[in-house]
Write an enzyme that holds these catalytic residues in place. Structure first.
Site, PDB file in Angstrom:
ATOM      1  N   LYS A  36      -2.138  -1.603  -3.681  1.00 52.61           N
ATOM      2  CA  LYS A  36      -3.027  -0.438  -3.621  1.00 52.61           C
ATOM      3  C   LYS A  36      -2.184   0.824  -3.653  1.00 52.61           C
ATOM      4  O   LYS A  36      -1.234   0.925  -2.873  1.00 52.61           O
ATOM      5  CB  LYS A  36      -3.855  -0.502  -2.327  1.00 52.61           C
ATOM      6  CG  LYS A  36      -4.726   0.718  -2.072  1.00 52.61           C
ATOM      7  CD  LYS A  36      -5.397   0.615  -0.711  1.00 52.61           C
ATOM      8  CE  LYS A  36      -6.245   1.857  -0.446  1.00 52.61           C
ATOM      9  NZ  LYS A  36      -6.892   1.815   0.884  1.00 52.61           N
ATOM     10  N   SER A  53     -10.213   5.344  -4.646  1.00 57.12           N
ATOM     11  CA  SER A  53     -11.199   6.394  -4.875  1.00 57.12           C
ATOM     12  C   SER A  53     -10.737   7.419  -5.904  1.00 57.12           C
ATOM     13  O   SER A  53     -11.519   7.849  -6.764  1.00 57.12           O
ATOM     14  CB  SER A  53     -11.526   7.089  -3.553  1.00 57.12           C
ATOM     15  OG  SER A  53     -10.352   7.630  -2.961  1.00 57.12           O
ATOM     16  N   ARG A  90       1.013   9.927   6.457  1.00 56.58           N
ATOM     17  CA  ARG A  90       1.230   8.503   6.699  1.00 56.58           C
ATOM     18  C   ARG A  90       2.430   7.953   5.924  1.00 56.58           C
ATOM     19  O   ARG A  90       2.537   6.748   5.718  1.00 56.58           O
ATOM     20  CB  ARG A  90      -0.048   7.729   6.334  1.00 56.58           C
ATOM     21  CG  ARG A  90      -1.227   8.132   7.222  1.00 56.58           C
ATOM     22  CD  ARG A  90      -2.531   7.471   6.831  1.00 56.58           C
ATOM     23  NE  ARG A  90      -3.579   7.897   7.751  1.00 56.58           N
ATOM     24  CZ  ARG A  90      -4.820   8.189   7.397  1.00 56.58           C
ATOM     25  NH1 ARG A  90      -5.181   8.107   6.121  1.00 56.58           N
ATOM     26  NH2 ARG A  90      -5.709   8.554   8.290  1.00 56.58           N
ATOM     27  N   LYS A 148       0.863  -1.184   0.000  1.00 47.45           N
ATOM     28  CA  LYS A 148       0.000   0.000   0.000  1.00 47.45           C
ATOM     29  C   LYS A 148       0.899   1.233   0.000  1.00 47.45           C
ATOM     30  O   LYS A 148       1.687   1.444   0.919  1.00 47.45           O
ATOM     31  CB  LYS A 148      -0.906   0.009   1.229  1.00 47.45           C
ATOM     32  CG  LYS A 148      -1.814   1.232   1.310  1.00 47.45           C
ATOM     33  CD  LYS A 148      -2.694   1.166   2.547  1.00 47.45           C
ATOM     34  CE  LYS A 148      -3.592   2.388   2.660  1.00 47.45           C
ATOM     35  NZ  LYS A 148      -4.452   2.335   3.865  1.00 47.45           N
TER      36      LYS A 148
END
Length: 330
Positions: free
Chosen positions: A253, A280, A222, A200
């Site tokens: 991802k 998204s 993050r 990710k």
């Protein structure tokens, strides 16, 4: 012209073109991300994520019933708590009356054959909006062991509630091993799939999701635990680590900017199902381009999804899932 130069005969017909694919898209490949809020009667459209909404548990039958009839086979649930008291440990994440556990119970009764996956993370439930637990000093760093242990507690709670799959998206070191141990000790290791967000990346493409889930960090970012976009080697190491720690499915991802990593994952974990998440921002870009007349929506949705399968995916988490239930025959 040399004989070996003539290729068009192999794809001059639409059926012959379909035979060029090693694997075809099917309805069963698509998992639908669902946002569940703690207002049981909610249906709140998400402006930055066209066609998607936050749902309350009382609305799930009317929302998902028609999709199940069209062939929807799996969903992944994301909790969007708006009324709870968030703290630094993400205590509401495994609240028995919280949105995710409530939705699991409802969906198991309404749709017994629907496969229910649950995103496992703390960011929606912590007061600081990060995915783990911080050291009590002022260093601003996370506690990896304590974070993994807390995430494992949440995963086990979801499994106990009836989730068929738990999917940790936090990217804390060691959380796959911690969850696997918790599932084993709790008696759920043989009846709950562990799907790891193995690679990710820290991406600009998560913006609409953070609007939808209310999960933007209260400070900082993050990047200290999500992978840097240029970190191909890190991604390969993370995939291998999660397989060794007990992941049943590995995921990459976002999807489209990381097709090379998806292909790497297919080679590194050839015996595992491989998932990708068309996130998204990817979805919103495709929709925006279609609305601007740049391309046809269905054509581009197929082109992107087929690229994921071509790279090696067997499972696609996609907001286009409802459309593909109409577009695909099986």
């Amino acid at each position: 012209m040399e004989i070996s130069s003539v290729l068009a005969g192999g794809y001059h017909h639409s059926l012959a073109r379909s035979w060029q694919a090693k694997r075809q898209l099917t309805k069963s490949m698509f998992m639908y991300p669902i946002f569940i809020t703690d207002d049981p009667d909610a249906h709140v459209e998400i402006a930055s994520l066209p066609g998607q909404a936050r749902w309350g548990v009382n609305k799930l039958e009317g929302f998902l019933g028609p999709l199940v009839k069209k062939g929807l086979q799996s969903v992944i649930l994301f909790g969007v708590p708006l009324k709870c008291n968030k703290d630094d440990r993400g205590t509401p994440a495994d609240d028995p009356d919280g949105p995710v556990i409530s939705a699991i119970r409802v969906l198991r009764k309404l749709f017994p054959d629907l496969y229910i996956a649950t995103d496992v993370c703390l960011c929606e439930y912590t007061s600081h909006g990060h995915c783990g637990l911080f050291r009590p000093d002022s260093s601003g760093t996370l506690l990896p062991d304590e974070s993994a242990a807390r995430i494992a507690e949440v995963a086990l709670a979801y499994a106990r509630a009836g989730a068929h799959c738990v999917a940790p998206s936090d990217m804390m070191d060691g959380r796959i091993r911690a969850i696997k141990r918790a599932l084993m000790e709790g008696g759920y290791a043989n009846r709950c799939t562990l799907m790891s967000y193995s690679a990710k990346f820290a991406s600009a493409l998560y913006g609409p999701f953070r609007d939808a889930a209310g999960s933007a960090p209260a400070f900082g970012n993050r990047k200290c635990y999500q992978l840097p976009p240029q970190g191909k080697g890190l991604a390969r190491r993370a995939i291998q680590r999660d397989v060794a720690e007990g992941a049943d499915i590995v995921m990459v991802k976002p999807a489209l900017p990381y097709l090379d990593v998806i292909q790497d994952a297919a080679q590194l974990a050839p015996d595992h199902p491989l998932a990708c998440y068309q996130v998204s921002g990817e979805y919103a870009m495709v929709v925006a381009g279609a609305r601007a007349g740049v391309y046809d929506l269905k054509t581009m949705a197929f082109e992107t999804s087929e690229s994921f399968v071509r790279a090696g995916c067997t499972l696609i988490l996609s907001y286009f899932t409802p459309q593909f239930l109409d577009w695909l025959e099986v």
